[in-house]
Enzyme design. Structure first.
Site, PDB file in Angstrom:
ATOM      1  CG  ASP A  78      -3.473  36.564  -9.287  1.00 38.83           C
ATOM      2  OD1 ASP A  78      -3.404  35.382  -9.443  1.00 38.83           O
ATOM      3  OD2 ASP A  78      -4.169  36.983  -8.483  1.00 38.83           O
ATOM      4  NE  ARG A  96      -3.056   0.825  -0.592  1.00 36.89           N
ATOM      5  CZ  ARG A  96      -3.297   0.874  -1.984  1.00 36.89           C
ATOM      6  NH1 ARG A  96      -2.834   1.882  -2.667  1.00 36.89           N
ATOM      7  NH2 ARG A  96      -4.059  -0.132  -2.301  1.00 36.89           N
ATOM      8  CE  LYS A 100      -2.714  27.918  -5.081  1.00 37.63           C
ATOM      9  NZ  LYS A 100      -3.670  28.475  -6.002  1.00 37.63           N
ATOM     10  CE  LYS A 132       0.598  34.443  -3.584  1.00 39.25           C
ATOM     11  NZ  LYS A 132       0.510  34.212  -4.973  1.00 39.25           N
ATOM     12  CD  GLU A 173      -0.780  37.710  -6.599  1.00 44.06           C
ATOM     13  OE1 GLU A 173      -0.410  36.429  -6.757  1.00 44.06           O
ATOM     14  OE2 GLU A 173      -1.023  38.310  -5.775  1.00 44.06           O
TER      15      GLU A 173
END
Length: 278
Positions: free
Chosen positions: A217, A99, A134, A166, A196
């Site tokens: 963005d 597994r 992410k 950002k 950004e």
């Protein structure tokens, strides 16, 4: 991208400890210590494979007598029904590692498969498809490795190896200029600065600050094309925000240099692979 052997070992050990903190109560009470088995890994759908060395290491950690023979290499495509690898050795090790090995192989192959689809959409255009941060906590390097195997490139690996200013940084600092000036005063000259932006006015401000990379963005394709023309090769241009397989080609045609796609690592569905003992 080559996986560091120490990182690989630690990651595999953590996964095995999670799966059997006190041993395998089923296998240890059914299978004799001297039993030997053979098994094969079978692709149950078309896919691009990644994670073979991770799967191999799972079994090698459990028992050095296990023989793992990969019939393909990471980055290769397979069809439904193809045999990916053959394995033989102590049956206990095969069953205990099944597994964990499959979890790695199915997850990384999913990322490689999705990345390959995105990369193929823009293969005739001068643009890079990259990942983002992410990623699954604890598995970032493996997942970025899988992006490479699928034909993609990597964005920064952590908050430590690249400046990306950002929207929240800009808001907290009181504007792009303040943010860029503050960070530039403290970082080494070898580190690039990415900003950004969400409008053409912000594009101009980032250019005035001499940003190395400008991230567009969630802009429309029309606005991105205008931004690319305004930047005019004075900085690398990255497009970001809800990129899909259906839209990525038109985004690439705007002239951006990089398209970052969070879905590669946060939304790839596991590839169906089975391990069958003969």
């Amino acid at each position: 991208m080559k996986l560091d052997k120490y990182y690989l070992h630690d990651t595999v050990m953590n996964a095995l400890k999670e799966d059997m903190p006190l041993g395998d109560i089923t296998t240890d009470n059914i299978i004799s210590e001297g039993d030997v088995s053979n098994a094969e890994f079978l692709a149950k759908q078309d896919a691009v494979i990644a994670g073979l060395e991770v799967a191999r290491h799972v079994f090698e950690v459990l028992d050095s007598r296990v023989s793992f023979t990969a019939l393909i290499k990471d980055g290769d495509s397979v069809k439904k029904g193809d045999i990916i690898a053959r394995i033989s050795g102590p049956a206990r090790a095969l069953l205990k590692g099944e597994r964990t090995a499959l979890n790695f192989l199915q997850r990384l192959s999913a990322i490689a498969t999705m990345t390959s689809r995105y990369a193929m959409k823009v293969k005739d255009l001068p643009v890079k498809i990259t990942d983002t941060r992410k990623t699954t906590p604890g598995l970032r390097l493996l997942e970025k490795y899988a992006v490479n195997a699928g034909g993609g490139s990597n964005h920064r690996f952590s908050l430590s190896d690249g400046v990306l200013i950002k929207d929240n940084h800009i808001a907290a600092a009181g504007g792009i200029t303040n943010a860029v000036n503050r960070v530039r005063a403290s970082i080494p000259h070898t580190v690039k600065i990415e900003v950004e932006v969400e409008s053409l006015e912000e594009v101009q401000e980032a250019l005035d600050c001499k940003a190395d990379i400008i991230m567009l963005d969630n802009m429309s394709n029309e606005k991105m094309a205008e931004a690319v023309a305004l930047i005019n090769k004075r900085a690398l241009v990255e497009a970001s925000g809800n990129m899909t397989e259906e839209t990525i080609y038109d985004v690439a045609r705007t002239g951006v240099d990089i398209i970052s796609v969070g879905k590669l690592t946060h939304s790839a569905n596991s590839v169906d692979i089975s391990m069958n003992i003969e």
